[in-house]
Scaffold this active site. Structure first.
Site, mmCIF file in Angstrom:
data_model
loop_
_atom_site.group_PDB
_atom_site.id
_atom_site.type_symbol
_atom_site.label_atom_id
_atom_site.label_comp_id
_atom_site.label_asym_id
_atom_site.label_seq_id
_atom_site.Cartn_x
_atom_site.Cartn_y
_atom_site.Cartn_z
ATOM 1 N N LYS A 123 0.749 -1.145 -0.194
ATOM 2 C CA LYS A 123 -0.032 0.020 0.022
ATOM 3 C C LYS A 123 0.946 1.439 -0.089
ATOM 4 O O LYS A 123 1.642 1.485 1.016
ATOM 5 C CB LYS A 123 -0.918 -0.100 1.337
ATOM 6 C CG LYS A 123 -1.895 1.101 1.343
ATOM 7 C CD LYS A 123 -3.019 0.868 2.056
ATOM 8 C CE LYS A 123 -3.896 2.011 2.449
ATOM 9 N NZ LYS A 123 -5.073 1.864 3.487
ATOM 10 N N ASP A 135 -1.542 10.447 -5.920
ATOM 11 C CA ASP A 135 0.070 9.989 -6.334
ATOM 12 C C ASP A 135 0.320 8.618 -5.986
ATOM 13 O O ASP A 135 1.490 7.970 -6.255
ATOM 14 C CB ASP A 135 0.823 11.017 -5.549
ATOM 15 C CG ASP A 135 0.568 10.893 -4.037
ATOM 16 O OD1 ASP A 135 -0.106 9.955 -3.541
ATOM 17 O OD2 ASP A 135 1.288 11.716 -3.392
ATOM 18 N N ARG A 193 0.458 -5.394 3.219
ATOM 19 C CA ARG A 193 -0.817 -6.108 3.948
ATOM 20 C C ARG A 193 -0.637 -7.586 3.314
ATOM 21 O O ARG A 193 -0.690 -7.576 2.073
ATOM 22 C CB ARG A 193 -2.023 -5.366 3.744
ATOM 23 C CG ARG A 193 -1.887 -3.767 3.485
ATOM 24 C CD ARG A 193 -3.190 -3.202 3.721
ATOM 25 N NE ARG A 193 -4.106 -3.078 2.306
ATOM 26 C CZ ARG A 193 -5.155 -2.423 2.310
ATOM 27 N NH1 ARG A 193 -5.803 -1.958 3.281
ATOM 28 N NH2 ARG A 193 -5.770 -2.378 0.910
ATOM 29 N N ASP A 270 -16.577 0.102 -0.313
ATOM 30 C CA ASP A 270 -15.552 -0.579 -0.872
ATOM 31 C C ASP A 270 -14.464 -0.926 0.193
ATOM 32 O O ASP A 270 -13.363 -1.237 -0.032
ATOM 33 C CB ASP A 270 -14.509 0.735 -1.745
ATOM 34 C CG ASP A 270 -14.324 2.012 -1.170
ATOM 35 O OD1 ASP A 270 -15.611 2.391 -0.620
ATOM 36 O OD2 ASP A 270 -13.430 2.521 -0.773
HETATM 37 P P1 AMP Z 1 -9.820 4.748 0.991
HETATM 38 O O1 AMP Z 1 -10.538 5.922 1.703
HETATM 39 O O2 AMP Z 1 -8.392 4.619 1.433
HETATM 40 O O3 AMP Z 1 -10.602 3.562 1.159
HETATM 41 O O4 AMP Z 1 -9.868 5.261 -0.481
HETATM 42 C C1 AMP Z 1 -10.501 5.440 -1.606
HETATM 43 C C2 AMP Z 1 -10.097 5.357 -2.675
HETATM 44 O O5 AMP Z 1 -9.203 6.318 -2.927
HETATM 45 C C3 AMP Z 1 -9.648 4.129 -3.319
HETATM 46 O O6 AMP Z 1 -9.901 3.813 -4.880
HETATM 47 C C4 AMP Z 1 -8.025 4.324 -3.004
HETATM 48 O O7 AMP Z 1 -7.185 3.507 -3.746
HETATM 49 C C5 AMP Z 1 -7.825 5.728 -3.644
HETATM 50 N N1 AMP Z 1 -6.764 6.397 -2.912
HETATM 51 C C6 AMP Z 1 -6.689 6.965 -1.897
HETATM 52 N N2 AMP Z 1 -5.243 7.682 -1.466
HETATM 53 C C7 AMP Z 1 -4.736 7.687 -2.590
HETATM 54 C C8 AMP Z 1 -3.607 8.050 -3.152
HETATM 55 N N3 AMP Z 1 -2.769 8.515 -2.558
HETATM 56 N N4 AMP Z 1 -3.171 7.698 -4.266
HETATM 57 C C9 AMP Z 1 -4.174 7.084 -5.357
HETATM 58 N N5 AMP Z 1 -5.311 6.551 -5.000
HETATM 59 C C10 AMP Z 1 -5.680 7.051 -3.575
HETATM 60 MG MG MG Z 2 -10.675 1.808 0.743
#
Ligand code: AMP
Ligand code: MG
Length: 523
Positions: A123, A135, A193, A270
């Protein structure tokens, strides 16, 4: 060390994207896109989970010098064939369309010494087809939080994805932590992970939302074949039974969270594992004082959709969205969803009752009005700031008192954040007397009840301020607090008197400090 063997079931059995460029795009009719991790400046292994490494047969490799290059995304082991998964999701109640692994990259499916497979996923390893405008990276603070909490949850017995390693990348990552126009450069990091699969409710929702029924069917068959073989080839009935099983696992998971005071913080679809694991540690938190309305997530401060007390209802809402996604495979028969919803409700009720019964040392019985006893405790705990973990742990000793208490036992009073009025203390003593008397009706001796209760009421949980202290130290290159937390949280039910300080109430300085009381999604 035996050479690790990697499988490619996800890639070889499911439809994929022919394009492997790490360029943001819409990916249709495909559940994955190949992608290479983007190398980092200076990968350095800061910590790893020894119990997990041992379980995966990777202990020797991790202790050697070369693991950081692989776990930082600068090298691959033979057999690894990295990809990012495609999925969608409902975020805060709204359908968000394609999301996907924007910064997670599965390196491969490792064959474990036990003969099972686990996915190794980095991750923060750089952009993928699903990164949108972001990014693909992760900062050290959020990586420490995910690393520690995964292992702490596992030790508490809560189903969860695990964390094998924490690598500092040597690169800076720019984040606007408070979304207030003050971006800062922070140290970057990568967590590796593991899980049998990272499939989520959103993995099924995305093809369903696009009318890609063949893709959906392939994914469901793949899921059943590998993780729910008891439901394979049984048509609609099999699907209905599988959805009930997912409902039950999800209900048991959420009941477990409630029993230990864990708040996920972002229960979007998700972030709901199809296996019923805790997944995607973002702005999660542990309640200190018992407050059903508490959420650690600043993005949710207004709506409080994902607050502590709402988690059981949100689990159900998310399950219904998964059920809707499966309708095309069940001739649109809504009873499949209704069945699963009922299974969730029944299982949640039974499981919460059992867990809180174990915490109190009683087998719930409606004719004894045990529900009322528990409800009265919740009301009392919520009325004045009282630490949930400390109070329940104190009951383990109170159960062995030779007579019903006439004053508040000092160990219970430890749970008060302030000095509550005498009337509140008296009400607490009255409740304790009722509870103590009730425990005398149990068939076990008080000593045996104490043993059960101690296995259900942890002494140590990964309080937000503890993690924040470890993060602050790590930013100063001091990894000892991180290492200490990792060790202590591996035995959360043991007293460990030398670490008593880590079992105390949240200190006053942490009440409003970012990272301790509130967290943004910025990570
Ligand atoms: P999360 O809130 O971590 O569940 O992320 C929600 C979505 O945003 C998922 O599709 C993640 O892969 C994407 N995402 C979150 N942070 C980043 C990042 N820094 N770069 C690319 N995608 C991100
Ligand atoms: Mg997520």
């Amino acid at each position: 060390m035996a050479t690790p063997v990697f499988h490619r079931r996800f890639l070889s059995e499911l439809p994929g994207d022919p394009d492997s460029a790490p360029v943001s795009r819409e990916v249709r009719n495909a559940l994955w896109s190949r992608v290479q991790p983007t190398p980092v400046a200076k990968p350095e292994l800061l910590a790893f989970s020894r119990p997990l490494a041992r379980q995966l047969g990777l202990e020797e490799w991790l202790a050697g010098g070369d693991a950081a290059r692989v776990l930082g995304g600068n090298a691959l082991l033979p057999g690894m064939d990295p990809y990012a998964a495609n999925y969608g999701g409902h975020q805060f109640g709204h359908w968000a369309g394609q999301l996907g692994d924007g910064r997670a990259i599965v390196l491969g499916e490792l064959e474990t010494p036990a003969g099972t497979c686990v996915e190794l996923q980095l991750k923060g390893a750089g952009p993928t087809a699903y990164s949108r405008t972001a990014d693909g990276r992760a900062v050290l603070r959020s990586s420490i939080r995910e690393f520690l909490c995964s292992e702490a949850m596992h030790a508490l017995g809560v189903p969860t994805t695990r964390a094998l390693s924490l690598v500092r990348t040597g690169d800076g990552v720019v984040r606007d932590m408070f979304y207030d126009g003050h971006p800062q450069r922070e140290p970057g990091a990568i967590v590796c992970r593991t899980a049998p699969t990272f499939l989520r409710f959103g993995s099924y929702q995305l093809p369903a939302s696009r009318g890609e029924t063949d893709v959906l069917r392939a994914l469901v068959e793949f899921t059943l074949r590998h993780w729910f073989p008891q439901f394979v080839d049984q048509g609609k009935d099999g699907l209905a039974a599988w959805l009930r099983e997912v409902a039950e696992r999800t209900a048991r998971l959420v009941a477990h969270w409630q029993a230990i005071g864990f708040v996920h913080g972002v229960l979007n679809t998700d972030n709901m594992s199809i296996l019923g694991l805790t997944i995607d540690y973002g702005p999660y938190g542990w309640i200190d004082d018992f407050d059903l309305d508490w959420t650690p997530n600043t993005t949710d401060a207004q709506q409080r959709r994902y607050a502590f007390g709402k988690q059981p209802a949100v689990g159900l809402w998310n399950l219904a969205r998964l059920g809707e996604a499966l309708l095309p495979l069940c001739d649109g028969d809504e009873r499949v969803i209704e069945d699963a919803v009922r299974a969730y409700q029944t299982t949640y009720g039974d499981e919460a009752t059992r867990r809180f019964g174990d915490k109190l040392g009683i087998r719930f019985a409606s004719e004894r009005r045990d529900d009322q006893l528990l409800q009265d405790l919740f009301d009392w705990l919520a009325a004045e700031e009282t630490d949930m973990t400390i109070f329940f742990r104190a009951l383990c000793d109170a159960v062995t008192l030779h007579a019903a208490p006439t004053t508040m036992p000092p160990a219970c009073a430890e749970a008060f954040y302030g000095s509550p009025p005498q009337s509140h203390v008296d009400a607490g003593v009255a409740w304790l007397r009722r509870w103590w008397q009730r425990t005398r009706d149990e068939p076990q001796t008080a000593t045996d009840l104490r043993t059960t209760m101690r296995a259900s009421n942890p002494h140590f949980v990964l309080r937000n301020w503890l993690t924040q202290r470890a993060i602050d130290a790590a930013h100063q290159d001091d990894l000892r607090p991180l290492e200490r937390l990792l060790q202590v949280m591996q035995r959360p039910f043991d007293d460990q008197p030398e670490h008593q300080e880590l079992a105390g109430r949240r200190p006053e300085w942490a009440r409003h400090k970012p990272g301790c009381s509130a967290l943004s999604c910025s990570s």
